[in-house]
Design an enzyme around this catalytic site. Structure first.
Site, mmCIF file in Angstrom:
data_model
loop_
_atom_site.group_PDB
_atom_site.id
_atom_site.type_symbol
_atom_site.label_atom_id
_atom_site.label_comp_id
_atom_site.label_asym_id
_atom_site.label_seq_id
_atom_site.Cartn_x
_atom_site.Cartn_y
_atom_site.Cartn_z
ATOM 1 C CE LYS A 44 -9.814 9.514 -35.440
ATOM 2 N NZ LYS A 44 -10.334 9.269 -34.072
ATOM 3 C CB SER A 73 -7.187 9.036 -32.206
ATOM 4 O OG SER A 73 -8.573 8.724 -32.282
ATOM 5 C CB SER A 81 -10.393 9.733 -29.990
ATOM 6 O OG SER A 81 -9.370 8.926 -29.485
#
Length: 487
Positions: free
Chosen positions: A85, A163, A187
């Site tokens: 990520k 996210s 997230s």
């Protein structure tokens, strides 16, 4: 436009929906090489990513050198392609933007690995790039100004969540079998729900976030996957404290992969099938959680309509947002330190700059009061499990995946995306505040065919129970063979 699978090489097609455990077994048996697996993943990324915008930073040549090298560690996932990520995961020699335009343009390279990234490498994973994240992970969608919107493979006009939306879209589209994700307010679980994946948020202190992040924050790390066994195996590979950690979850009694095959016994499960504060809950989400309750009863568990009363606290959002705004204020300082200059509103998105300004208005006493309220809430919430409950069953989200247009930045009303987020992601943030483990499972589809996740929450430190029950549900209601229709 998504390229149809038949346009791919045979290996790219054959391995597309194999989970990481199965791919690692192929390497261990010598049936494929790490380089071959990587090339198959790169092929899928190059063909599917233009429509999805899930992978925003590529380092394919570096990954090729790793996959071909003799020094690739003999970890449990040796040779399996992987994605990080684009948020806080430092990788020596590579760039990290945290979804921020100023950091993207600066293209600064990390000088060292975070402890977690070092563990991913030691597990034998071959990291091929970074997935999209909203700026500093602030929203439950993934459409930063820095990189543009990531689209949901199930419906391109919809959000993949956030996210970790880039990770969710990449795994759901079969680019890689699993990918790194983090969770400060949902997230991991939100994109798992939106994209039809497994998403485990570990207990606070289960996996170190060192050496550069404070483990007393809201965020934790792991990943999203398509199978429970991959989630358990990844947790085994990276769990444990780092140097200097002060929040350390109790060590598991045995490897988590063994919990996939363990009998949890007859559990007492509380069911929350309404909005805890009496607000809107989409009927598809209510249907999903009730169907899961019936499934659990069929597996021998006792399910009752019961849930912690403190979840109805109308001041909960205010408490959470005071901590969230302070974290964004710290993010602004990090940008300034990296760029060696004063940060202004031009350096951040309007929604996040509004949080920075909110943080600046908070006094030290305000922050201390929010922390104290958070700890009081943490104790009140965990008390419900201490009173004899094993699991809490909730919807993961209050609505199916929303249209990307619902979260557009509006300079005239900068907090609008955050307010929309508050209505969408109701059920996940409380367990970041409490530090408890929670998992989203892809057990339902809406009438439109969109994924709907359900959330199970266990007592602090009890990921073992979540994995046991998740594996039971996966066996009773298999989901790994269900893919977005265009793939």
């Amino acid at each position: 436009m998504v390229v149809e699978p038949e346009a791919m090489s045979d290996l790219a097609q054959q391995t597309r929906w194999l989970d990481a455990t199965a791919q690692a077994e192929l390497v261990a048996k010598g049936e494929v090489s790490p380089s071959e697996l990587l090339e198959a993943a790169i092929e899928r990324i190059e063909q599917s990513n233009p429509a999805l915008n899930a992978v925003v930073i590529e380092w394919f040549d570096h990954a090729r050198s790793v996959a071909a090298g003799r020094g690739l560690p003999a970890g449990p996932f040796r040779g399996v392609p992987f994605l990080l990520k684009d948020l806080y995961t430092s990788f020596a020699g590579q760039t990290l933007s945290n979804g921020n335009v100023a950091l993207k343009n600066a293209a600064l390279r990390d000088v060292s690995d975070s402890t977690l990234v070092a563990r991913f490498k030691a597990a034998g994973l071959v990291v091929a790039g970074r997935t999209n994240s909203p700026e500093f992970g602030s929203l439950p969608t993934t459409q930063p100004l820095a990189w543009g919107a990531t689209r949901n493979p199930w419906a391109l006009e919809r959000t993949p969540g956030g996210s970790s939306g880039g990770a969710g879209a990449a795994v759901a589209a079969g680019m890689v079998p699993f990918a790194n994700a983090s969770d400060g307010g949902g997230s991991i679980r939100i994109p798992a729900s939106c994209c039809g994946l497994v998403g485990l948020k570990p207990s606070q202190g289960r996996i170190t976030v060192g050496p550069d992040r404070a483990e007393v924050g809201l965020g934790v790390e792991l990943g999203v996957s398509r199978t429970v066994r991959d989630t358990a195996g990844l947790l085994d590979a990276v769990r444990g404290p780092g140097v200097g950690d002060t929040v350390i979850a109790p060590a598991p009694r045995r490897p988590y992969i063994e919990e996939v095959f363990a009998d949890p016994g007859r559990l007492r499960v509380g069911l929350l099938d309404e909005h805890p504060r009496g607000e809107f809950l989409h009927e598809d989400c209510r249907t999903a959680v009730r169907a899961t309750a019936s499934l659990l009863e069929g597996l021998g568990h006792t399910v009752e309509q019961a849930w912690p009363a403190c979840l109805a606290d109308t001041t909960l959002t205010e408490k959470f947002m005071a901590l969230w705004a302070t974290q964004m204020g710290m993010a602004a300082r990090q940008i300034g330190a990296a760029l060696r200059r004063q940060v202004t509103a031009d350096d951040m998105e309007p929604v996040n700059w509004a949080l920075v300004e909110q943080a600046r208005r908070l006094t030290a006493v305000d922050y201390a009061a929010a922390q104290a309220a958070g700890w009081a809430f943490r104790r009140a919430l965990q008390q419900w499990w201490a009173d004899g409950w094993d699991l809490l069953l909730t919807p993961t989200l209050a609505e199916p995946p929303l249209a990307l247009s619902e979260f557009e930045n509006d300079p005239a009303d900068p907090t609008a995306p955050m307010r929309r987020a508050g209505r969408f992601a109701v059920f996940t943030p409380p367990f970041n505040m409490s530090g408890q483990p929670a998992i989203s499972l892809p057990l339902h589809r809406s009438a439109e065919g969109l994924p709907i996740g359900v959330q199970l929450v266990a007592d602090y430190g009890r990921e073992d129970v979540l994995i046991q029950v998740a594996a039971q549900l996966e066996a009773a209601h298999p989901w790994a063979s269900v893919h977005p229709p265009q793939y």
